[in-house]
Design an enzyme around this catalytic site. Sequence first.
Site, PDB file in Angstrom:
ATOM      1  CG  ASP A  36      -1.790   1.215   1.344  1.00 58.66           C
ATOM      2  OD1 ASP A  36      -2.337   1.467   2.442  1.00 58.66           O
ATOM      3  OD2 ASP A  36      -1.909   1.938   0.342  1.00 58.66           O
ATOM      4  CG  ASP A 220      -3.606   4.597  -2.114  1.00 54.68           C
ATOM      5  OD1 ASP A 220      -4.583   5.009  -1.460  1.00 54.68           O
ATOM      6  OD2 ASP A 220      -2.928   3.601  -1.777  1.00 54.68           O
TER       7      ASP A 220
HETATM    8  C1  LIG Z   1     -13.109   7.374  -0.417  1.00 51.36           C
HETATM    9  C2  LIG Z   1     -11.880   6.502  -0.588  1.00 51.36           C
HETATM   10  C3  LIG Z   1     -12.208   5.090  -0.116  1.00 51.36           C
HETATM   11  C4  LIG Z   1     -10.988   4.199  -0.175  1.00 51.36           C
HETATM   12  C5  LIG Z   1      -9.851   4.828   0.608  1.00 51.36           C
HETATM   13  N1  LIG Z   1      -8.718   3.984   0.499  1.00 51.36           N
HETATM   14  C6  LIG Z   1      -8.327   3.250   1.499  1.00 51.36           C
HETATM   15  O1  LIG Z   1      -8.902   3.285   2.572  1.00 51.36           O
HETATM   16  C7  LIG Z   1      -7.144   2.374   1.187  1.00 51.36           C
HETATM   17  N2  LIG Z   1      -7.053   1.316   2.140  1.00 51.36           N
HETATM   18  C8  LIG Z   1      -5.940   0.935   2.770  1.00 51.36           C
HETATM   19  C9  LIG Z   1      -6.275  -0.085   3.572  1.00 51.36           C
HETATM   20  N3  LIG Z   1      -7.563  -0.334   3.423  1.00 51.36           N
HETATM   21  C10 LIG Z   1      -8.040   0.544   2.513  1.00 51.36           C
HETATM   22  C11 LIG Z   1      -9.489   6.198   0.091  1.00 51.36           C
HETATM   23  C12 LIG Z   1     -10.706   7.091   0.152  1.00 51.36           C
END
Ligand SMILES: C[C@H]1CC[C@H](NC(=O)Cn2ccnc2)CC1
Length: 331
Positions: A36, A220
């Site tokens: 990640d 990301d």
């Molecule tokens: C609205 C979006 C929703 C998705 C979000 N991405 C994360 O949460 C990435 N992540 C890492 C571990 N688990 C998930 C970014 C914002």
Amino acid sequence: STGSAAAVPINAEFDIAYVTPVTLGTPPQTLQLDFDSGSSDLWVFSSHLPTSQIRGQEIYAPNKSSTAKLLDGHSWSITYGDGSGSRGNVYTDNVTVGGLMVERQAIECAQQVSSSFTSEAHIDGLVGLGFSTLNTVSPKSQLTFFDNAKGALDSPVFTADLKHKQAGTYDFGFIDKAKYTGEITYVPVNNDPGYWTFSSSGYAVGSGNFSASPISGIADTGTSLIYLPTAVVTAYYRQVQGATNSRSYGGYVFPCSATLPSFTFGVGEARFTIPPAYMSYAAVTPGSSTCFGGLQSSNGVGINIWGDLALKVAFVVFNGGTPPTIGWAAK
Ligand SMILES: C[C@H]1CC[C@H](NC(=O)Cn2ccnc2)CC1
């Protein structure tokens, strides 16, 4: 030194996330971890979790590793943009990725994980590849696997070659010329507060004109989709019959039968086109005729995010040199 490991989609239907085998400790314990670049903690499902929070995941048991050492008095707690999170204590141990070993890597052992992690049987934890300034270990923050490995790498880089519904690769320490075509376009990275933040040079919807306007966002690998400003997103869905921004589904949805345009984004003079088929992410519930879009608004997020859907159409170099830069190439 160098390393090279597979990035395997966790779901055969759509690319929610990718996992990579990582071995921890002595004798080796192998877990499937989500690399990640949007965070900077290496944490794992562990023997310190209540069994009620483990549902199919592999766990790391530090007490079974002769090289594990408790990082006394240290803890961690992280919350991700999707509201998921975890927390626990910290050990150091040997961590190996694709033949590249780091000794005394901080391994953050989960004592609690949120329900969405418990429900995701294919993810045994995360390897943060963001800048170490984002690490949540307290009282002394810890370095990422990449930062610990960097000095020994042939070159201070890692690369992501993610693919649509098939296994790709993360390489460490070298740039594999066989993985891309043409030239790599490098652009500056702003690593404050600690993301791989770069400026895209603009976008186009389908065969429309390219709108040359800088869009700052983070690369990301830990996010499935693309989250961009409303102006971009409305320009895209204006071309999709029946598209609507659904409060109940939490984003733009459309009839799965709709004809979707491609989406092109710029990095410097280079252009990357995401084909229409990739732009429909998944049916909102299994079997539904309503589909969730791969492009969503960043309005509620606070930052723009170039997630796996963008990364999978390119070969991306995360250059951890001084200054850091990010490179994008066709493949
Ligand atoms: C609205 C979006 C929703 C998705 C979000 N991405 C994360 O949460 C990435 N992540 C890492 C571990 N688990 C998930 C970014 C914002």
